[in-house]
Scaffold this active site. Structure first.
Site, PDB file in Angstrom:
ATOM      1  N   SER A  22      35.542   3.653  75.123  1.00  0.00           N
ATOM      2  CA  SER A  22      35.673   2.680  76.447  1.00  0.00           C
ATOM      3  C   SER A  22      34.559   1.739  76.373  1.00  0.00           C
ATOM      4  CB  SER A  22      35.471   3.533  77.545  1.00  0.00           C
ATOM      5  OG  SER A  22      36.561   4.585  77.811  1.00  0.00           O
ATOM      6  N   ASP A  61      41.689   0.137  77.493  1.00  0.00           N
ATOM      7  CA  ASP A  61      40.604  -0.086  76.807  1.00  0.00           C
ATOM      8  C   ASP A  61      40.362   0.379  75.415  1.00  0.00           C
ATOM      9  OD1 ASP A  61      40.868   2.633  77.365  1.00  0.00           O
ATOM     10  OD2 ASP A  61      38.841   3.150  77.683  1.00  0.00           O
ATOM     11  N   HIS A  62      41.273   1.326  74.998  1.00  0.00           N
ATOM     12  CA  HIS A  62      41.325   1.571  73.546  1.00  0.00           C
ATOM     13  C   HIS A  62      42.621   2.465  73.356  1.00  0.00           C
ATOM     14  CE1 HIS A  62      40.022   5.690  74.440  1.00  0.00           C
ATOM     15  NE2 HIS A  62      38.864   5.218  75.307  1.00  0.00           N
TER      16      HIS A  62
END
Length: 615
Positions: free
Chosen positions: A317, A486-487
């Site tokens: 994150s 975020d990912h």
């Protein structure tokens, strides 16, 4: 009868045997992966790994060998044997805890335990949540390792024998000092010019086999030393050539139709920037993922602007945060967010928009201190923060803090009094491990993939509930909504650490500020999180020169690309191909398409890491 001067050798052997046993435990814990290795590869896991095991054993033997030298000069009543036992017990507990933590974290992260978890020591609750719901089996493994260590110590080392009769204390101290000096050989992994490193134990085309050969305590200490300041360990070519290649990568394409590239109908819209925890493209229908997991995001994608080939820059994150808000690439073995001195030199969307008259507010249901995020965000200059402690205890109903629908309710209430134009960043959290949700599950199953799928569905439900209410508000017509992850995530499918599927994420622009003719557009341009800030500022007709690692996805570079990195490796995607590269073994993990792209990927990593070191 055991001899006093065999004790140092026995002590070194004790640690060596313990590390070999720990390697066996790792293979048993990950038996499905280990079963895919041949008998020869399993043997080489232990054989190649022995050099790092011996190096770690030597490091742990330094203090006892020094104590033996010192204790030889002290009176016989000095409790040297008990002191050695106490030191070994403390180190045995620490090493066993690291070994056991590594077993479960390897499942989630795909790399052996290094210094990464140390980023979370100031927020232990979040660190525990990050590990997911670790099975109780780990406690049994920990107990087993501690018992094994105790039995090994008694069997291999035992009590320290007294000095032989008539043997002088000075001679005994010199003998112990000789043993201490000899530790240099295993410490360095041999007598070769270059000391042993992680790459020396990599022997297989199977990443798991290489990872299994790594010694965890050695890896933790080594990563601490690697991440602090240089020189650039990713020197693939002359710096001038690397700089040239990177400049060429950002060379703009021929001018596009400016009208077609302009999405907004207003010059200074509000910006609501929503960062979605772990929202992998594999769960978003518009990017080719599963249907019905994110119906609200899919609906927004159909009526907004959808980017279908966007990749996260990293796999955590805090890494995604820096890439999205500062347009800055990630580092393979560390994260710039750990260094406030460096992050203070980064550009930031909040700063850029504040100069254009925007007010700002950052919302997160968890603790902002997690992974050093708060120092980064404070330096960005947000006017206000809302985090876990700002919610009543009754609303802190998630392991991480306040669930996503609680966060959106707070945002909807506050936004009525937020000065316009505003830049609001909201970061969700409920789709993070351990995937707890406050509503009934939508999908059947209790395995980790089913839990994750339901958590993503819940966050999408909370998002849809918020957006339905937001459309009725007077500020909506002048608001651009940016939705991005975020990912990504290895689930579903348990993607390999280097797999592009693990890093592919959705990016959607929506809201009342979009021009009618822009709605429904699908942008297939390849890009990264580092390109989002540049793209947004270009739409607002604000300067983008400070964001040197991004390009406008609506007026892309001549040869669009997406770079990402994982623990000591890199990935590179472009139209028609992609590759993964292991920095330790210095060889590709896969290449699809034009193999010459590897040179560009290496240049990017070299130049970006050099920039990180200079910050």
């Amino acid at each position: 009868m055991r001899h006093r001067f065999a004790f140092p050798l026995r002590y070194f052997l004790f640690w060596l045997i313990f590390f070999v046993a720990a390697k066996g435990v790792f293979l048993l814990y990950h038996l499905p992966k280990a079963a895919g290795l041949s008998a020869g590869e399993l043997g080489r896991v232990f054989g190649y790994g022995l050099r790092l095991d011996a190096s770690a054993a030597a490091y742990l033997s330094i203090v006892p060998f020094a104590l033996l030298a010192l204790g030889s000069l002290l009176p016989a009543r000095f409790p040297l044997s008990r002191l050695l036992g106490f030191y070994t017990a403390v180190l045995g507990i620490v090493v066993s805890v690291f070994t056991v933590a590594d077993l479960e974290l390897y499942k989630a992260w795909g790399f052996r335990l290094d210094a990464t978890p140390l980023q979370y020591l100031d927020s232990p609750t979040e660190m525990a949540a990050s590990a997911g719901s670790a099975p109780l089996l780990l406690l049994l493994v920990l107990a087993g390792l501690l018992i094994l260590g105790w039995l090994l110590y008694k069997k291999v080392c035992g009590a320290l024998p007294p000095l032989p009769p008539g043997f002088g204390r000075g001679r005994a101290a010199l003998a112990s000092l000789l043993y201490l000096a000899l530790l240099v050989v295993p410490l360095r992994g041999g007598v070769q010019q270059i000391p042993v490193n992680q790459g020396d134990v990599y022997f297989s085309a199977h990443p798991f086999a290489n990872h299994a050969a790594v010694n965890v305590p050695w890896n933790i200490v080594n990563s601490l030393f690697l991440q602090n300041g240089g020189p650039n360990q990713y020197q693939f070519m002359l710096q001038a050539e690397a700089d040239r290649l990177v400049r060429e990568m950002y060379a703009p394409a021929p001018p596009a139709d400016s009208a077609a590239s302009q999405l907004l109908r207003t010059r200074r819209p509000n910006v609501l920037f929503v960062i979605l925890e772990s929202f992998t493209a594999k769960f978003v229908a518009g990017t080719g993922g599963e249907k019905n997991v994110t119906p609200n995001l899919d609906s927004l994608a159909r009526t907004g602007v959808l980017f279908t080939n966007i990749f996260a820059s990293g796999d955590r994150s805090q890494k995604g945060l820096v890439s999205l808000l500062s347009g800055y690439p990630n580092q393979p073995t560390t994260s710039i967010i750990k260094y406030p001195r460096k992050t203070e030199r980064l550009p930031h969307l909040c700063q850029s928009l504040k100069q254009a008259g925007y007010s700002s507010h950052y919302y997160y249901g968890g603790e902002l201190a997690f992974a050093n995020m708060k120092s980064y965000l404070v330096a960005a200059g947000y006017d206000q923060f809302t985090e876990r402690l700002d919610f009543p205890l009754s609303q802190q109903n998630s392991k991480w803090g306040a669930h996503d629908h609680v966060l959106f309710d707070r945002l909807l209430r506050d936004i009525k009094t937020q000065p316009q134009p505003f830049f609001i960043t909201a970061f969700t959290l409920s789709s993070h491990e351990p995937f707890q949700i406050p509503i009934a599950p939508k999908f059947a199953g209790t395995d980790e993939t089913a839990l994750f799928r339901n958590s993503v569905y819940y966050t999408d439900w909370a998002l849809g509930r918020f957006l339905h209410a937001a459309r009725q508000q007077p500020w909506w017509d002048n608001t651009l909504v940016v939705l991005v992850a975020d990912h990504g995530h290895p689930l579903p499918g348990n993607d390999a650490n280097e797999s592009p599927g693990k890093f592919r994420i959705p990016l959607v622009l929506a809201g009342g500020a979009l021009r009618p003719e822009a709605r429904g557009r699908v942008i297939p341009t390849y890009g990264s999180q580092t390109d989002v800030a540049t793209t947004l500022l270009a739409q607002l007709r604000l300067p983008t020169t400070a964001y040197q690692w991004g390009y406008d996805l609506l007026r892309p570079a001549r040869a669009p690309f997406a770079y990402y990195c994982f623990t000591d490796g890199l990935g590179f995607q472009w139209p028609g191909g992609g590759l993964g590269y292991d920095n330790v073994s210095r060889r590709p993990l896969f290449i699809v398409g034009d193999s010459s792209q590897l040179r560009r990927a290496q240049a990017y990593e070299q130049v970006s890491f050099e920039d990180f070191l200079r910050k």
